[in-house]
Design a protein around this motif. Structure first.
Motif, short mmCIF file in Angstrom:
data_model
loop_
_atom_site.label_atom_id
_atom_site.label_comp_id
_atom_site.label_asym_id
_atom_site.label_seq_id
_atom_site.Cartn_x
_atom_site.Cartn_y
_atom_site.Cartn_z
N ARG A 101 25.06 12.21 47.02
CA ARG A 101 23.62 12.13 47.23
C ARG A 101 23.15 13.22 48.19
NH1 ARG A 101 21.65 5.80 47.11
NH2 ARG A 101 22.61 5.29 45.09
N LEU A 104 22.69 16.21 46.11
CA LEU A 104 21.44 16.13 45.35
C LEU A 104 20.23 16.42 46.25
CD1 LEU A 104 20.32 15.49 42.55
CD2 LEU A 104 20.18 13.08 43.22
N LEU A 107 20.15 20.10 46.90
CA LEU A 107 19.70 20.81 45.71
C LEU A 107 18.17 20.77 45.63
CD1 LEU A 107 20.52 22.25 43.06
CD2 LEU A 107 20.54 20.01 41.96
N ALA A 174 22.55 22.87 48.47
CA ALA A 174 23.41 21.77 48.05
C ALA A 174 24.80 21.91 48.68
CB ALA A 174 23.52 21.73 46.53
#
Length: 292
Positions: A101, A104, A107, A174
């Motif tokens: 997570r 993510l 990112l 990320a």
């Protein structure tokens, strides 16, 4: 559930840390960008530095610096505010964020910074550096250069290379945030509960995060630089065409051109940004060694 960071504090700390890091490390960014341009003989970082000092002086190593300082300050602010927001949304019931997570969230933060800050500033910086290497540069500085680019190419001119920038920044953030968060959690697990990590440890973890980021995202950085050069419109139809030509005409190793100066910059950058950010957040009362 852990408290969400104050967005204003994150913005102030992030922009300040970004501006400081950009100015300190700019010569390495200048050398990296110069080494990635196509055409002509391939120059080593030492050759670029020596020739620039001989022909332009020390100020030559800071060509395009103002664009990057402004852009980096905005980028870091957007990055930390976005990362805090995404991390908070993805946290579990106990406020913890798993490595997946965190990846993510990083990112998402990278995509936001690419769209709102990085692409315009990097395009202008790249064109200023490309122009500065000519015997008679056209641009007289940040404002003049930006005006000329917008006048000749429109707003699309400062958003050239958006796709590779979004890919690079998404991958950068990320990898960087995930590496930093994972290493930091590991170090904290071996330290006494509640102990604040020393600045030297924070700097070291940030530097390692920078090293990992460089080697995993370098090809995207090379394509980004080529797509933002002054001759990009004449050479490449899009980012994929650019990557194809580099691979077929120059070989796969060309995707790692400029690795050494970028490695130096991102290792220093990782240490400077995360250390500055956390210390500023503590001064503002917005963070107690929770970041990033």
């Amino acid at each position: 559930m852990s408290k969400k960071e104050n967005p204003v504090h994150s913005l102030i700390a992030g922009t300040t840390a970004g501006a400081v890091e950009a100015f300190i490390t700019y010569p390495t960014e200048f050398v990296k960008t110069r080494s990635q341009f196509s055409g002509g003989k391939k120059e080593s970082p030492i050759t670029i530095i020596r020739d620039t000092l001989r022909t332009k002086g020390v100020t030559g190593l800071y060509s395009g610096c103002s664009a990057l300082v402004v852009g980096n300050a905005l980028k870091a602010g957007v990055r930390f505010v976005s990362y805090d927001h995404f991390k908070h949304l993805l946290a579990d019931a106990e406020g913890k964020v798993s490595p997946a997570r965190s990846l993510l969230a990083g990112l998402g933060a990278g995509m936001m910074e690419a769209l709102f800050a990085v692409t315009p500033s990097e395009t202008i910086k790249t064109k200023l550096i490309d122009d500065a290497k000519s015997p008679n540069p056209r641009f007289k500085g940040l404002i003049d250069g930006t005006s000329c680019i917008v006048r000749e190419e429109g707003l699309r001119g400062i958003y050239r290379g958006l796709f590779p920038v979004m890919m690079r920044q998404g991958a950068n953030s990320a990898v960087r945030f995930t590496t930093y968060t994972t290493l930091k959690q590991f170090v904290q697990s071996t330290a006494p509960p509640g102990q604040t990590l020393p600045t030297s440890i924070t700097f070291g973890i940030g530097a390692i995060a920078g090293l990992v980021t460089v080697y995993t995202t370098m090809p995207l950085d090379v394509i980004k630089t080529r797509m933002q050069s002054l001759t990009a419109r004449q050479q490449y139809s899009n980012s994929f065409h650019c990557g194809y030509r580099i691979f077929t005409e120059e070989g796969i190793l060309r995707f790692w051109a400029g690795t050494t100066p970028r490695l130096v910059r991102l290792m220093l950058s990782g240490g400077i940004v995360f250390t500055s950010y956390e210390n500023i957040m503590r001064l503002l009362g917005g963070g107690q060694d929770k970041k990033p």
